[in-house]
Design an enzyme around this catalytic site. Structure first.
Site, PDB file in Angstrom:
ATOM      1  N   GLY A   1      -1.265  56.159 -15.876  1.00  0.00           N
ATOM      2  CA  GLY A   1      -0.135  56.204 -14.939  1.00  0.00           C
ATOM      3  C   GLY A   1      -0.055  57.566 -14.263  1.00  0.00           C
ATOM      4  N   LEU A   2       0.816  57.616 -13.277  1.00  0.00           N
ATOM      5  CA  LEU A   2       0.992  58.862 -12.509  1.00  0.00           C
ATOM      6  C   LEU A   2       1.485  59.996 -13.405  1.00  0.00           C
ATOM      7  CD1 LEU A   2       2.906  57.386  -9.418  1.00  0.00           C
ATOM      8  CD2 LEU A   2       0.545  58.266  -9.409  1.00  0.00           C
ATOM      9  N   SER A   3       1.279  61.215 -12.959  1.00  0.00           N
ATOM     10  CA  SER A   3       1.861  62.365 -13.647  1.00  0.00           C
ATOM     11  C   SER A   3       3.380  62.210 -13.622  1.00  0.00           C
ATOM     12  CB  SER A   3       1.438  63.648 -12.929  1.00  0.00           C
ATOM     13  OG  SER A   3       2.076  64.752 -13.517  1.00  0.00           O
ATOM     14  N   GLY A   4       4.018  62.338 -14.766  1.00  0.00           N
ATOM     15  CA  GLY A   4       5.474  62.201 -14.835  1.00  0.00           C
ATOM     16  C   GLY A   4       5.959  60.769 -15.020  1.00  0.00           C
ATOM     17  N   SER A   5       5.025  59.826 -15.138  1.00  0.00           N
ATOM     18  CA  SER A   5       5.458  58.426 -15.299  1.00  0.00           C
ATOM     19  C   SER A   5       6.018  58.188 -16.705  1.00  0.00           C
ATOM     20  CB  SER A   5       4.300  57.455 -15.012  1.00  0.00           C
ATOM     21  OG  SER A   5       3.221  57.710 -15.891  1.00  0.00           O
ATOM     22  N   GLY A   6       5.591  58.993 -17.663  1.00  0.00           N
ATOM     23  CA  GLY A   6       6.117  58.849 -19.030  1.00  0.00           C
ATOM     24  C   GLY A   6       5.054  58.608 -20.095  1.00  0.00           C
ATOM     25  N   LYS A   7       3.783  58.807 -19.752  1.00  0.00           N
ATOM     26  CA  LYS A   7       2.689  58.533 -20.705  1.00  0.00           C
ATOM     27  C   LYS A   7       2.875  59.297 -22.023  1.00  0.00           C
ATOM     28  CE  LYS A   7      -0.477  60.076 -17.859  1.00  0.00           C
ATOM     29  NZ  LYS A   7       0.408  60.517 -16.761  1.00  0.00           N
ATOM     30  N   SER A   8       3.067  60.608 -21.923  1.00  0.00           N
ATOM     31  CA  SER A   8       3.164  61.434 -23.149  1.00  0.00           C
ATOM     32  C   SER A   8       4.421  61.096 -23.932  1.00  0.00           C
ATOM     33  CB  SER A   8       3.193  62.923 -22.800  1.00  0.00           C
ATOM     34  OG  SER A   8       2.095  63.239 -22.008  1.00  0.00           O
TER      35      SER A   8
ATOM     36  N   SER B   1      -6.060  58.801 -15.628  1.00  0.00           N
ATOM     37  CA  SER B   1      -7.167  57.838 -15.507  1.00  0.00           C
ATOM     38  C   SER B   1      -6.957  56.920 -14.301  1.00  0.00           C
ATOM     39  CB  SER B   1      -7.348  57.040 -16.799  1.00  0.00           C
ATOM     40  OG  SER B   1      -6.131  56.664 -17.404  1.00  0.00           O
TER      41      SER B   1
END
Ligand SMILES: Nc1ncnc2c1ncn2[C@@H]1O[C@H](COP(=O)(O)OS(=O)(=O)O)[C@@H](OP(=O)(O)O)[C@H]1O
Ligand SMILES: Nc1ncnc2c1ncn2[C@@H]1O[C@H](COP(=O)(O)OP(=O)(O)O)[C@@H](O)[C@H]1O
Length: 199
Positions: A34-41, A108
């Protein structure tokens, strides 16, 4: 002409199945894209906590332990991103062989690379699309990078000056602008827990 390498694999006495049996669960790779800041981490961390608290063996791969170490020679050009994901995929595969549930949180952005990961890890691979509109990610701007990208201080920034190819058939699709964190975590666990159960 390319040099021929003479590499012959060892026949290991202890394999994935023996490790999974001892661990009491199957290994897998939960891949957050997902985009940077989407919430992956954020989401990956809570999912890991839940799995860890159930007594399962887990490990997170993300920018901090990969782009600062193993992949510190790579930047954000298309070629570097492809190589970034290729190496992480190989690391994840080794961890699967070690019997671990790997949680990998990387932008990715390319469909082809994520397909490569699925081919590499087969049914151990779980693609999780962490989705939020770019406006929301930009509003969050957790690291201040969108501001810098808009100001032209960062080139090849995903969603602004570099593409993000949305997954077409992810195993799990969460919308972090609409769903609560708890709800997203539960949706992931619902798919993952049956998968890692030893029958
Ligand atoms: N140009 C550009 N584009 C996108 N992201 C950038 C860029 N430069 C730095 N960053 C920060 O690096 C994190 C993304 O690294 P990844 O290894 O996940 O990227 S990729 O999968 O190779 O595309 C990403 O982390 P997350 O915010 O956690 O996604 C950003 O903080
Ligand atoms: N429902 C939600 N799920 C996940 N993150 C959320 C949600 N709502 C707000 N956020 C916030 O969005 C931000 C996502 O940042 P982060 O997890 O670092 O994203 P990424 O790893 O994709 O760059 C965090 O500040 C997090 O608190």
């Amino acid at each position: 002409m390319e040099e021929k390498l003479h590499i012959i694999a060892h026949d290991y006495k202890i394999g994935r199945a023996e490790r999974e049996k001892r661990n009491g669960h199957r290994a897998a790779c939960l891949w957050f894209t997902g985009l940077s800041g989407s919430g992956k981490s954020t989401v990956a961390n809570v999912v890991e906590q839940e799995l860890h608290n159930m007594g399962l063996y887990t490990y997170i791969l993300d920018g901090d332990n990969i782009r600062k170490g193993l992949n510190s020679d790579l930047n954000f050009t298309e070629q570097s991103r492809i190589e970034n994901i290729r190496r992480i995929g190989e690391v994840a595969k080794l961890m699967i062989d070690a019997g671990i549930i790997v949680l990998a949180a990387f932008v990715s952005p390319f469909i082809k690379d994520r397909q490569m990961l699925r081919n590499l890890m087969d049914d151990s691979f779980v693609e999780i699309f962490v989705d939020a509109p770019i406006e929301v990610c930009e509003q969050r701007d957790v690291k201040g990078l969108y501001k810098k990208a808009r100001a032209g201080e960062i080139s090849n920034f995903t969603g602004i000056s570099s593409p993000f190819e949305r997954p077409i058939h992810p195993d799990v699709h969460i919308h972090t602008d609409k769903q609560t964190l708890e709800n997203s975590v539960q949706a992931i666990l619902d798919i993952v827990l049956p998968k890692i159960k030893i029958n």
